[in-house]
Design a protein around this motif. Sequence first.
Motif, mmCIF file in Angstrom:
data_model
loop_
_atom_site.group_PDB
_atom_site.id
_atom_site.type_symbol
_atom_site.label_atom_id
_atom_site.label_comp_id
_atom_site.label_asym_id
_atom_site.label_seq_id
_atom_site.Cartn_x
_atom_site.Cartn_y
_atom_site.Cartn_z
ATOM 1 N N PHE A 9 35.496 37.704 38.803
ATOM 2 C CA PHE A 9 35.438 36.287 39.146
ATOM 3 C C PHE A 9 34.546 36.073 40.370
ATOM 4 O O PHE A 9 34.747 36.697 41.410
ATOM 5 N N TYR A 132 33.335 36.149 34.437
ATOM 6 C CA TYR A 132 33.698 34.851 33.877
ATOM 7 C C TYR A 132 32.551 33.855 34.018
ATOM 8 O O TYR A 132 32.228 33.124 33.076
ATOM 9 N N TYR A 191 35.872 36.428 23.502
ATOM 10 C CA TYR A 191 36.214 36.206 24.909
ATOM 11 C C TYR A 191 36.640 37.490 25.607
ATOM 12 O O TYR A 191 36.316 37.708 26.779
ATOM 13 N N GLY A 195 34.289 37.516 28.612
ATOM 14 C CA GLY A 195 34.627 36.477 29.575
ATOM 15 C C GLY A 195 35.718 36.873 30.535
ATOM 16 O O GLY A 195 35.772 36.390 31.663
ATOM 17 N N VAL A 196 36.589 37.777 30.102
ATOM 18 C CA VAL A 196 37.698 38.222 30.944
ATOM 19 C C VAL A 196 38.110 39.604 30.468
ATOM 20 O O VAL A 196 37.938 39.947 29.287
#
Length: 365
Positions: A9, A132, A191, A195-196
């Motif tokens: 992040f 992210y 995802y 993304g994570v």
Amino acid sequence: MNRKYLYDFGVSQDDTRSELRALELIPSDRVLCIASAGEVPLELLVNSDSSITIDAVDIASSQLMLSNLKLQAALALQTEEAARFLGYLPSDKQSRKKWLQKIKDNLPEQEIQFWQRNPKIFEDGPIHLGRYETYIALFAPMGRLLLGGKRKLRGLFECGDIREQKSYFDTQLRSGLLKNLFKLMFHRQLYKNQGVSEQGLIHMGKNNIGITFYNKFRDFCINTPVRENWMLQFVLFGQVLYEDALPSYLLPEGRKRLSDESARLNFIEQSYTQILQNSEAGTYNKFALSNVSDWLSAEDFGELMYLIANKSGSDIRGLIRYIHSPGYIPDDLQDVFQLNKEWGKQLLEQDRFPFYKLIPFKIND
């Protein structure tokens, strides 16, 4: 999809205003929080009494280095310079290199080497290089197009109050077209890991959180004044539009608080559970858990709640955030913890980044 990222992040997705309301900080409190990308501990510091101590933990050294970089940028640079260096505002490569020279005297050698090995920070700014953020940036142009384009979106920020924002959103923006994009972006197979980290999806099950996020997107755009919502501006445009909307740790008053009081903030490379296991009873009494319950098994989260119950000081309060799992309070602690879910709903109505659900708690005396 193989874009390089330096940490999970680049910006923290918790609106610290909710933590401040839920924790009800008073002088001499001792706060334990997640470091993540740094905004939460920095915002807690500049918005709390000078007698309060804050320990920010993370198991990822890169997240701690990013958090410290934000702190040192705020201390060494002026507001606009720090915001441009970090990437909240746009800048050029040469200016960022110049600003790092001003910052690095206060950075440990290990951290200097880390940033110099990753020169992409000079192109985009460090906050753009999280896993992210790089993932969301892939879809942002399509999202803006589906909403009606940048010009239409800019109109939202010309509204005078929340009532006008609601009317503008419902009549001018084509938000319904976003549903399929959200379903694609947050489909588990795409995802996860892109993304994570997959660990953050262990409680997701077969649910498509794209629908959940789509249903919350309107709240994101209308529940709070958009000109004050730096995260909304960052998500929609890749930058903060208004300097006075920047996180308060970067604004002049916040920077002054950091300069005077940064010694009461510690960044520690440990897990939330580890630091409680290793601390003396009574070390902490206020707990900002972010969404650790989404990342831990039911058994591990239960162990964490046991530690909070057994090793905390007086006036114990905390805030749990979650997307997939609120965590599980062991049966023999049901009468120990007071979970105020109704207050959590009220807090969420004022949360600028309303994609988590919120559960404030305290421990019965």
